[in-house]
Each structure stands twice: as C-alpha cells, then as structure tokens.
Design a protein around this motif. Structure first.
Motif, PDB file in Angstrom:
ATOM      1  N   THR A  13     -12.638 -15.068  -7.907  1.00 27.48           N
ATOM      2  CA  THR A  13     -13.632 -15.935  -7.461  1.00 27.48           C
ATOM      3  C   THR A  13     -13.493 -16.005  -5.778  1.00 27.48           C
ATOM      4  N   PRO A  14     -14.692 -15.696  -5.232  1.00 26.46           N
ATOM      5  CA  PRO A  14     -14.688 -15.404  -3.482  1.00 26.46           C
ATOM      6  C   PRO A  14     -14.405 -16.856  -3.037  1.00 26.46           C
ATOM      7  N   VAL A  15     -13.752 -17.024  -1.868  1.00 29.60           N
ATOM      8  CA  VAL A  15     -13.362 -18.403  -1.390  1.00 29.60           C
ATOM      9  C   VAL A  15     -14.213 -18.420   0.059  1.00 29.60           C
ATOM     10  N   GLU A  78     -10.822   3.357  -1.248  1.00 30.17           N
ATOM     11  CA  GLU A  78      -9.473   3.078  -1.655  1.00 30.17           C
ATOM     12  C   GLU A  78      -8.688   3.573  -0.221  1.00 30.17           C
ATOM     13  N   ALA A  79      -8.063   2.556   0.401  1.00 31.75           N
ATOM     14  CA  ALA A  79      -7.295   2.647   1.528  1.00 31.75           C
ATOM     15  C   ALA A  79      -6.728   1.411   1.900  1.00 31.75           C
ATOM     16  N   ASN A  80      -5.596   1.538   2.885  1.00 28.20           N
ATOM     17  CA  ASN A  80      -4.692   0.554   3.225  1.00 28.20           C
ATOM     18  C   ASN A  80      -5.362   0.250   4.593  1.00 28.20           C
ATOM     19  N   PHE A  81      -5.791  -1.145   4.864  1.00 27.39           N
ATOM     20  CA  PHE A  81      -6.610  -1.346   5.889  1.00 27.39           C
ATOM     21  C   PHE A  81      -5.840  -1.367   7.346  1.00 27.39           C
ATOM     22  N   ARG A  82      -4.512  -1.107   7.131  1.00 24.23           N
ATOM     23  CA  ARG A  82      -3.648  -0.742   8.447  1.00 24.23           C
ATOM     24  C   ARG A  82      -4.166   0.675   8.886  1.00 24.23           C
ATOM     25  N   GLY A 105      -4.184 -11.458   1.243  1.00 20.31           N
ATOM     26  CA  GLY A 105      -3.474 -11.873  -0.099  1.00 20.31           C
ATOM     27  C   GLY A 105      -3.873 -11.194  -1.179  1.00 20.31           C
ATOM     28  N   VAL A 106      -3.541 -11.603  -2.447  1.00 15.97           N
ATOM     29  CA  VAL A 106      -3.778 -11.010  -3.600  1.00 15.97           C
ATOM     30  C   VAL A 106      -5.142 -11.486  -4.379  1.00 15.97           C
ATOM     31  N   SER A 107      -5.553 -10.619  -5.209  1.00 12.29           N
ATOM     32  CA  SER A 107      -6.771 -11.159  -5.978  1.00 12.29           C
ATOM     33  C   SER A 107      -6.208 -11.731  -7.250  1.00 12.29           C
ATOM     34  N   ARG A 129       3.269  -3.952  -6.571  1.00  9.95           N
ATOM     35  CA  ARG A 129       2.627  -3.150  -5.601  1.00  9.95           C
ATOM     36  C   ARG A 129       1.155  -3.333  -5.856  1.00  9.95           C
ATOM     37  N   MET A 130       0.457  -3.612  -4.548  1.00 12.32           N
ATOM     38  CA  MET A 130      -0.912  -3.704  -4.519  1.00 12.32           C
ATOM     39  C   MET A 130      -1.609  -2.465  -4.802  1.00 12.32           C
ATOM     40  N   GLY A 131      -0.883  -1.330  -4.358  1.00 11.46           N
ATOM     41  CA  GLY A 131      -1.575  -0.111  -4.654  1.00 11.46           C
ATOM     42  C   GLY A 131      -0.576   0.940  -4.596  1.00 11.46           C
TER      43      GLY A 131
END
Ligand SMILES: C[S@@+](CC[C@H](N)C(=O)[O-])C[C@H]1O[C@@H](n2cnc3c(N)ncnc32)[C@H](O)[C@@H]1O
Length: 310
Positions: A13-15, A78-82, A105-107, A129-131
């Motif tokens: 649920t988007p915040v 699909e990528a790490n935002f860093r 954070g996490v979904s 692991r997130m990914g």
C-alpha cells in the motif's frame, strides 16, 4: 489515485500518495525516476494524475518487475539505485530529470512473503536479501560473523540496547536457518521487562536486513549522485522509515543547500557559496492520523523534498 488498486493491496500500500503527487507536481510534464518501484503504487499514481509524465522505475527485487503495467510512459528496470547513473542517457531517458522519488525500506510483499525471511513473526529461511545483488544472506551473516561484528551491527543499525548479550547468545546457539528460531534466541537473551516493549527481535532483524542489503551505504551513494541528475526546477522526494535513513537524507539535503561554508567567527562571508539546491520541507512531513489508522505500516514514514534551483 485516491484508492489503491488490487495489486497495491496485494503487493504494497503506497504511503503518502497525495503528498508525493503534490510535491512532484512541477515534474508533471517531464521525467520522474522512481528509485524504489516496489508494487508501483506511486508510479501508477503519478501516471494517472499527470498524463504527460514519463516514469522510469527501478527496483533491485525481481518480484517488483514481474507485473509492470503496459504503459508507453513507463519503463521499469531491475537495478540497485546506488547505480542510478546507469539509467540516464539511455532508452530515451535524458541526462537530467524533473523528479526523483525514493520510498525506502521493504515492501509489504517482501515482509509478508515467508520465503524471503524478513519477518520475525513468520517462519521462513533466514534470507532477507532484497535482490540477487546482495551477496550474503541473513543466515550467512548470523552464522559466520564473529560476536563483536554482530554486536556492532545490532548496535549501529538497530540501535539495540542489548546488542552484546544478543550477539553472545547467537554465537553460542548458532547455526540458525529459520527466522523464528533466531527470533526465539533473541527473545531469550534479553531481560523479561524488555520483552514487554514490543517484540525483542524487531531491532535486530532491522539491523541484519540493513547489513545484508548494505542499505545505508547504498542510500548515501544515491544521495551523492541524485542532485546532479536533477534538471533546474527538478525535485527530489524521499520517504524514510527510520532515523538512520532519515539522518542520511537530511544531512545530504542540508549539505547541498548550504549557503555559507566559511569557518565560524568570520565577520563576513568569504566563501562565495552559491547553493544549487533548496530544501522545501522545513520540517519533515508525516502521514495523517487517518492514513496511519488505515495503513499502520505508514506510521514511521517521514517525507522530505528539495528542489534544484540552478
Ligand atoms: C517501500 S517499498 C516501495 C513501494 C512503492 N513505492 C510502491 O508504491 O509500491 C521499497 C522498495 O524499494 C526497493 N529497494 C530498496 N532498496 C533498494 C535499492 N538500493 N535499489 C533498488 N531498489 C531498492 C525494495 O526492493 C522495495 O521493493
């Protein structure tokens, strides 16, 4: 988009959707990078509200990329935002954009999927692991790090008061492979009174997750790169969910917006600082009481927004 769609409800649920829409309104005719696409709730809200916007979504979790709506104004990768730099100047994405959004954070999907191992309430493999770009799982960390390293992770990333005794108990009782076994070990390691103030594994699980995914270093790297990717008038909106994240965001905003860097005590400014960034949220924005009631996971969100002014 006032009501979340079914995929939002299932995935996340988007915040503070309305707040995000209004802070990013000046980007309505341009490009917005949603660095934490997740279930796509914010991206879709932007696309629905602003017909001429283009959105580039990024998420390090392949699950997030699974069901992307078929909309020519949206591309998701699909990528790490860093590594955000890699998306610019390719596939039609310009070098600078009008908006950057981060919902850290996490979904809920990650938290509520047992096999991902994020939750101390749910029995599952100790993964977190997130990914696939994270090179070690929570089990790898918990079963191999020495006691001092574990205590330091729990203290630094969880601000856990009983970090040392928890680390000691873990090292004595490991190996751990299941989330709930680790949670029980943590609960047994802390004083009984401490157990009454919420689940005793909450902070340690947060700390392990942050370490496994190298979250804070990734955020600091992104913040270092993001400002330079904003066009003049472009805005960055960041939602953080704990003080460690928010501190990094706030410091990056303040540093970028700094007007004078002269040593204190000089009678006049000699540095000639001419900041290219302005903080728009003097105080962090928080969800309304109504939103917290309908979506308790929004409770800890703090939103900050700034604008590139030259
Ligand atoms: C709170 S959820 C975002 C929810 C999203 N705004 C929505 O409306 O559904 C955070 C997402 O960010 C992703 N994420 C966290 N750190 C990331 C990183 N370093 N690079 C890319 N994605 C990341 C997670 O995988 C997760 O899907």
């Amino acid at each position: 988009m006032d009501q979340p769609t079914p995929r939002d409800q299932i995935y996340h649920t988007p915040v503070m959707v309305q707040e995000v829409l209004s802070w990013l309104e000046p980007a309505a005719l341009g490009w917005i990078v949603d660095c934490t696409y997740g279930g796509g709730g914010h991206s879709r809200a932007l696309l629905e509200r602003y017909p001429d916007v283009r959105v580039v979504g990024i998420d390090r979790d392949p699950d997030a990329i699974d069901e992307v709506p078929d909309d020519p104004r949206l591309m998701v990768t699909e990528a790490n935002f860093r590594n955000i730099g890699g998306i610019f100047g390719r596939g039609g994405v310009p070098d600078r954009v009008e908006g950057i959004l981060l919902d850290l954070g996490v979904s809920s999907h990650q938290l509520d999927t047992d096999v991902r191992g994020f939750s101390y309430h749910r029995s599952g493999p100790l993964d977190m692991r997130m990914g696939p770009d994270a090179d070690r799982s929570a089990a790898d960390l918990v079963n191999t790090a020495d006691e001092r390293e574990l205590a330091s992770i729990f203290k630094r990333y969880g601000e856990e008061h009983h970090a040392r005794r928890i680390a000691e108990a873990i090292v004595q009782q490991r190996p751990f492979h299941e989330t709930t076994d680790l949670a029980s070990c943590i609960a047994g390691a802390v004083p009984a009174a401490y157990r009454r103030g919420g689940h005793p594994a909450r902070k340690v699980f947060q700390a392990i997750r942050i370490a496994v995914n190298d979250e804070l270093a990734g955020l600091a790297t992104l913040m270092g790169a993001a400002f330079d990717r904003l066009a003049k008038g472009g805005r960055i909106v960041v939602m953080a969910y704990h003080s460690l994240e928010d501190r990094i965001v706030k410091r990056a905003f303040v540093d970028r917006a700094r007007t004078c860097v002269c040593p204190p005590g000089l009678p006049v400014c000699v540095c000639g600082a001419d900041p290219d960034f302005k903080i728009l949220t003097r105080k962090a924005v928080r969800p309304s009481a109504a939103e917290i009631e309908s979506n308790p996971r929004s409770r800890s969100a703090v939103l900050r927004c700034g604008e590139r002014i030259q």
